[in-house]
Scaffold this motif. Structure first.
Motif, short mmCIF file in Angstrom:
data_model
loop_
_atom_site.label_atom_id
_atom_site.label_comp_id
_atom_site.label_asym_id
_atom_site.label_seq_id
_atom_site.Cartn_x
_atom_site.Cartn_y
_atom_site.Cartn_z
N LEU A 118 57.99 42.82 45.53
CA LEU A 118 56.49 42.11 45.50
C LEU A 118 56.44 41.44 44.06
O LEU A 118 56.96 42.01 43.10
CB LEU A 118 55.60 43.25 45.71
CG LEU A 118 55.54 43.50 47.12
CD1 LEU A 118 54.67 44.92 47.20
CD2 LEU A 118 55.48 42.55 48.12
N SER A 133 50.53 41.84 43.54
CA SER A 133 50.73 42.52 44.85
C SER A 133 51.18 43.92 44.65
O SER A 133 50.62 44.93 45.36
CB SER A 133 51.62 41.66 45.57
OG SER A 133 51.23 40.50 46.05
N LEU A 157 45.62 44.36 51.06
CA LEU A 157 45.28 42.77 51.41
C LEU A 157 45.12 42.23 49.95
O LEU A 157 44.45 42.30 48.90
CB LEU A 157 44.22 42.51 52.28
CG LEU A 157 43.73 41.11 52.40
CD1 LEU A 157 44.86 40.52 53.16
CD2 LEU A 157 42.40 40.99 53.12
N TYR A 158 46.35 41.00 49.82
CA TYR A 158 46.03 40.40 48.38
C TYR A 158 46.45 38.81 48.77
O TYR A 158 47.43 38.70 49.21
CB TYR A 158 46.96 40.86 47.58
CG TYR A 158 46.94 40.31 46.04
CD1 TYR A 158 45.59 40.41 45.30
CD2 TYR A 158 47.83 39.64 45.56
CE1 TYR A 158 45.72 39.93 44.22
CE2 TYR A 158 48.10 38.76 44.45
CZ TYR A 158 46.89 39.06 43.48
OH TYR A 158 46.53 38.72 42.38
N LYS A 218 45.19 36.89 50.91
CA LYS A 218 45.37 36.32 52.11
C LYS A 218 46.73 37.29 52.83
O LYS A 218 47.27 36.63 54.01
CB LYS A 218 45.15 35.24 52.61
CG LYS A 218 43.96 34.57 52.17
CD LYS A 218 43.65 33.18 52.79
CE LYS A 218 42.17 32.72 52.45
NZ LYS A 218 42.07 31.15 52.71
N GLN A 219 47.44 37.90 51.87
CA GLN A 219 48.61 38.41 52.68
C GLN A 219 48.43 39.87 52.81
O GLN A 219 48.18 40.50 51.79
CB GLN A 219 49.88 38.37 51.32
CG GLN A 219 51.11 38.43 51.79
CD GLN A 219 51.99 37.76 50.39
OE1 GLN A 219 51.76 38.21 49.48
NE2 GLN A 219 53.16 37.34 51.14
N GLN A 220 48.89 40.35 53.74
CA GLN A 220 48.83 41.64 54.25
C GLN A 220 50.20 42.51 53.91
O GLN A 220 51.14 42.10 54.46
CB GLN A 220 48.32 41.72 55.83
CG GLN A 220 46.82 41.19 56.31
CD GLN A 220 46.58 41.79 57.64
OE1 GLN A 220 46.90 42.65 58.06
NE2 GLN A 220 46.25 40.64 58.29
N ILE A 221 49.91 43.32 53.11
CA ILE A 221 51.02 44.25 52.83
C ILE A 221 50.64 45.65 53.50
O ILE A 221 49.91 46.18 53.49
CB ILE A 221 51.20 44.53 51.04
CG1 ILE A 221 50.78 43.24 50.53
CG2 ILE A 221 52.17 45.30 50.72
CD1 ILE A 221 50.58 43.22 48.97
N LEU A 246 55.43 42.31 54.85
CA LEU A 246 54.38 41.39 54.48
C LEU A 246 54.24 40.78 56.03
O LEU A 246 55.10 40.49 56.75
CB LEU A 246 54.90 40.34 53.60
CG LEU A 246 54.96 40.72 52.13
CD1 LEU A 246 55.57 39.56 51.13
CD2 LEU A 246 53.93 41.50 51.58
N LYS A 247 52.75 40.57 56.19
CA LYS A 247 52.74 39.82 57.62
C LYS A 247 51.21 39.31 57.46
O LYS A 247 50.55 39.33 56.69
CB LYS A 247 52.35 41.06 58.68
CG LYS A 247 51.37 42.13 58.30
CD LYS A 247 51.68 43.25 59.38
CE LYS A 247 50.38 43.99 59.59
NZ LYS A 247 49.49 43.93 60.69
N LYS A 248 51.26 38.22 58.33
CA LYS A 248 49.92 37.32 58.41
C LYS A 248 49.12 37.79 59.41
O LYS A 248 47.83 37.32 59.39
CB LYS A 248 50.55 35.88 58.67
CG LYS A 248 51.35 35.49 57.62
CD LYS A 248 51.81 33.88 57.79
CE LYS A 248 52.31 33.46 56.50
NZ LYS A 248 53.44 32.92 56.05
#
Length: 113
Positions: free
Chosen positions: A20, A24, A57-58, A60-63, A86-88
Motif C-alpha cells: 500500500l 493507506s 476507507l482512504y 474512496k478506496q476500501q482496504i 482493496l475493493k470498490k
C-alpha cells in the motif's frame, strides 16, 4: 485504556500492507490499533465462518484485512491477520472469506500438531 487483543500479521498480510502507499498503510495500521482499544464495527467486524475483517476507507478506496481469533492461550487473545484486498464495493468476495477460512484451518492444524 487496555488493548483487547494482540494482532499477528501472517506473511501475506504483511506483504499486502507493504504494497500500500504510505498514507493507506498508516490508515489501516491506525485502524487496527484503534480496534484493539474499542469495539467498533466500522473498524473490525465479523463476516462468516469465524472470519473477521479490519476495515479502512482512504480516498474512496476500501482496504480490507481478513483475520480470525485465536483464544487458545490463556495469556493473551490473538487476532491473526491472513491477507488483504482493496475493493470498490461494500460486498465482500466469497472467495476471500474461503481463503481466510482455509488459512485459519491450516493455522490451527499446524498449532495443534
Amino acid at each position: 485504556m487496555e488493548e483487547r487483543f494482540d494482532t499477528v500479521l501472517l506473511e501475506e498480510a504483511k506483504e499486502f500492507i507493504g504494497s500500500l502507499d504510505k498514507k493507506s498503510r498508516k490508515k489501516i495500521l491506525f485502524n487496527i490499533w484503534k480496534a484493539k482499544l474499542q469495539n467498533d464495527s466500522s473498524l473490525f467486524k465479523p463476516l462468516e465462518n469465524n472470519i473477521w475483517e479490519f476495515r479502512a476507507l482512504y480516498l474512496k478506496q476500501q482496504i480490507r484485512l481478513f483475520a480470525f481469533w485465536d483464544k487458545t492461550e490463556s495469556k493473551r487473545t490473538l487476532v491473526i491477520a491472513t491477507h488483504g484486498i482493496l475493493k470498490k464495493t461494500s460486498k465482500v468476495p466469497k472467495k476471500e472469506i474461503e481463503k481466510a477460512t482455509m488459512i485459519r484451518n491450516k493455522y490451527f492444524e499446524d498449532k495443534n500438531s
